[in-house]
Design a protein around this motif. Structure first.
Motif, short mmCIF file in Angstrom:
data_model
loop_
_atom_site.label_atom_id
_atom_site.label_comp_id
_atom_site.label_asym_id
_atom_site.label_seq_id
_atom_site.Cartn_x
_atom_site.Cartn_y
_atom_site.Cartn_z
N ILE A 1 -4.33 7.84 -11.71
CA ILE A 1 -3.20 8.07 -10.79
C ILE A 1 -1.94 8.21 -11.65
O ILE A 1 -1.82 7.54 -12.68
CB ILE A 1 -3.07 6.85 -9.84
CG1 ILE A 1 -4.29 6.77 -8.91
CG2 ILE A 1 -1.78 6.89 -9.04
CD1 ILE A 1 -4.57 5.38 -8.41
N HIS A 2 -1.04 9.05 -11.22
CA HIS A 2 0.22 9.24 -11.94
C HIS A 2 1.38 8.66 -11.14
O HIS A 2 1.40 8.79 -9.92
CB HIS A 2 0.48 10.73 -12.17
CG HIS A 2 -0.58 11.38 -13.01
ND1 HIS A 2 -0.70 12.74 -13.14
CD2 HIS A 2 -1.59 10.84 -13.77
CE1 HIS A 2 -1.72 13.02 -13.94
NE2 HIS A 2 -2.27 11.89 -14.32
N THR A 3 2.31 8.09 -11.85
CA THR A 3 3.45 7.53 -11.12
C THR A 3 4.69 7.41 -12.02
O THR A 3 4.62 7.63 -13.23
CB THR A 3 3.11 6.16 -10.50
OG1 THR A 3 4.09 5.84 -9.52
CG2 THR A 3 3.05 5.07 -11.55
N ASP A 4 5.78 7.07 -11.37
CA ASP A 4 7.05 6.82 -12.05
C ASP A 4 7.07 5.34 -12.46
O ASP A 4 6.85 4.46 -11.63
CB ASP A 4 8.19 7.13 -11.06
CG ASP A 4 9.55 7.17 -11.73
OD1 ASP A 4 9.87 6.22 -12.48
OD2 ASP A 4 10.30 8.15 -11.51
N ALA B 1 0.85 -1.20 0.00
CA ALA B 1 0.00 0.00 0.00
C ALA B 1 0.88 1.24 0.00
O ALA B 1 1.98 1.23 0.56
CB ALA B 1 -0.90 0.00 1.23
N ARG B 2 0.39 2.28 -0.65
CA ARG B 2 1.07 3.59 -0.59
C ARG B 2 0.06 4.68 -0.88
O ARG B 2 -0.94 4.46 -1.56
CB ARG B 2 2.27 3.67 -1.56
CG ARG B 2 1.95 3.86 -3.01
CD ARG B 2 1.46 2.63 -3.68
NE ARG B 2 2.49 1.60 -3.83
CZ ARG B 2 2.23 0.36 -4.15
NH1 ARG B 2 0.97 -0.04 -4.34
NH2 ARG B 2 3.18 -0.54 -4.26
N VAL B 3 0.39 5.88 -0.38
CA VAL B 3 -0.45 7.05 -0.62
C VAL B 3 -0.13 7.60 -2.02
O VAL B 3 1.03 7.69 -2.40
CB VAL B 3 -0.16 8.15 0.43
CG1 VAL B 3 -0.98 9.41 0.13
CG2 VAL B 3 -0.46 7.63 1.83
N VAL B 4 -1.18 7.93 -2.76
CA VAL B 4 -1.00 8.61 -4.05
C VAL B 4 -2.01 9.74 -4.16
O VAL B 4 -3.00 9.79 -3.42
CB VAL B 4 -1.16 7.64 -5.25
CG1 VAL B 4 -0.04 6.63 -5.31
CG2 VAL B 4 -2.52 6.96 -5.23
N GLN C 1 8.15 0.47 -7.75
CA GLN C 1 7.70 -0.89 -7.45
C GLN C 1 6.23 -1.08 -7.79
O GLN C 1 5.82 -2.14 -8.25
CB GLN C 1 7.94 -1.21 -5.96
CG GLN C 1 9.39 -1.53 -5.64
CD GLN C 1 9.93 -2.64 -6.53
OE1 GLN C 1 9.36 -3.71 -6.64
NE2 GLN C 1 11.04 -2.36 -7.20
N LYS C 2 5.42 -0.05 -7.56
CA LYS C 2 3.99 -0.22 -7.83
C LYS C 2 3.74 -0.51 -9.29
O LYS C 2 2.88 -1.30 -9.65
CB LYS C 2 3.19 1.01 -7.33
CG LYS C 2 3.32 2.24 -8.19
CD LYS C 2 2.51 3.38 -7.69
CE LYS C 2 3.17 4.11 -6.52
NZ LYS C 2 4.57 4.56 -6.76
N TRP C 3 4.52 0.16 -10.17
CA TRP C 3 4.35 -0.07 -11.61
C TRP C 3 4.73 -1.51 -11.96
O TRP C 3 4.04 -2.19 -12.73
CB TRP C 3 5.20 0.93 -12.41
CG TRP C 3 4.94 0.91 -13.88
CD1 TRP C 3 5.55 0.12 -14.82
CD2 TRP C 3 3.99 1.71 -14.60
NE1 TRP C 3 5.05 0.39 -16.07
CE2 TRP C 3 4.09 1.36 -15.96
CE3 TRP C 3 3.08 2.70 -14.22
CZ2 TRP C 3 3.30 1.95 -16.95
CZ3 TRP C 3 2.29 3.30 -15.21
CH2 TRP C 3 2.41 2.92 -16.56
C1 FMN Z 1 0.83 12.83 0.21
C2 FMN Z 1 1.59 11.89 -0.71
C3 FMN Z 1 1.23 11.85 -2.03
C4 FMN Z 1 1.89 10.98 -2.91
N1 FMN Z 1 1.49 10.93 -4.20
C5 FMN Z 1 2.08 10.03 -5.05
C6 FMN Z 1 1.60 9.89 -6.40
O1 FMN Z 1 0.65 10.56 -6.84
N2 FMN Z 1 2.22 8.98 -7.19
C7 FMN Z 1 3.27 8.22 -6.74
O2 FMN Z 1 3.78 7.41 -7.53
N3 FMN Z 1 3.74 8.33 -5.48
C8 FMN Z 1 3.15 9.21 -4.62
N4 FMN Z 1 3.60 9.32 -3.32
C9 FMN Z 1 4.72 8.47 -2.88
C10 FMN Z 1 4.21 7.05 -2.61
O3 FMN Z 1 3.43 7.04 -1.42
C11 FMN Z 1 5.34 6.02 -2.47
O4 FMN Z 1 6.13 6.34 -1.37
C12 FMN Z 1 6.22 5.96 -3.71
O5 FMN Z 1 5.48 6.17 -4.89
C13 FMN Z 1 6.94 4.63 -3.80
O6 FMN Z 1 5.98 3.60 -3.80
P1 FMN Z 1 6.27 2.15 -4.41
O7 FMN Z 1 7.67 1.80 -4.08
O8 FMN Z 1 5.27 1.25 -3.76
O9 FMN Z 1 6.06 2.23 -5.90
C14 FMN Z 1 2.95 10.16 -2.43
C15 FMN Z 1 3.30 10.24 -1.09
C16 FMN Z 1 2.63 11.08 -0.24
C17 FMN Z 1 3.03 11.11 1.21
#
Ligand code: FMN
Length: 190
Positions: free
Chosen positions: A58-61, A41-44, A65-67
């Protein structure tokens, strides 16, 4: 409240959240399953919602790991809680990944602020940073991160809606088909 109103109020709240700084649904938990079957789980940031199609963007890199996890297993859960509405939303569904260079990724990238763009320009998320990357934490360097920018499009298949005491807790389960049409709904004990 009728079950149809539960459905519409939940999705209206989600759809409005990206533009509403007060909404508790602006930041949601995106949960995937890793290769070992472990929940992650993670915040996005909730970027966009289409309430009729039941889509969450949702946008991400794409080096994250999530990708990787969602590439291997598209099943995902989105969890949100809005303290002012006193509502928890738990969405179950599957994702489609739109990689760098795809139409959706290009379109989303074109609308990002330069600060947000710069957050994709560092080294791979989770890797140990090199000296240049450490320097960029403080200098705010804005190299081109577009090559790593991906869009996760989540299609909801069901919603577990939970409202905290007004005057008692209430909970409902809503199911959707592939087109986002509500196919079933029922109250359940909280
Ligand atoms: C308030 C907040 C917003 C975030 N928004 C995003 C987001 O939109 N996209 C994203 O990839 N990570 C976001 N993150 C970071 C993720 O929570 C996470 O730490 C990071 O993406 C690595 O996750 P993974 O290793 O599971 O891929 C955010 C973190 C916080 C605290």
């Amino acid at each position: 409240m009728r079950l149809e109103e539960v459905d519409s109020s939940a999705w209206l709240a989600l759809e409005g959240a990206p533009e509403d700084p007060q909404s508790g649904f602006r930041f949601i938990d995106l949960c995937s399953v890793d290769r070992g079957g472990r929940p992650q789980a993670r915040v996005v940031v909730l970027r966009r919602v289409d309430r009729l199609e039941r889509l969450v963007e949702i946008h991400t890199d794409t080096r994250s790991q999530k990708w990787v996890e969602l590439s291997n297993n598209p099943i995902a859960t989105i969890l949100g809680f809005c303290a002012s509405a006193r509502v928890q939303l738990r969405l179950s569904g599957t994702v489609r990944l739109h990689p760098p260079g795809s139409d959706l990724a290009n379109h989303a990238w074109s609308k990002l602020s330069s600060w947000t763009r710069s957050t994709y320009a560092g080294g791979p998320p989770g890797d140990e940073p090199n000296q240049d990357e450490i320097n960029s934490f403080t200098s705010g360097a804005d190299a081109d991160g577009k090559a790593f920018f991906g869009v996760v499009l989540f299609q909801a298949e069901s919603l577990d809606w939970f409202e905290l005491g007004k005057p008692t807790n209430r909970r409902a389960i809503l199911d959707y088909d592939n087109a986002g049409v509500l196919t079933a709904s029922r109250w359940v004990n909280p």
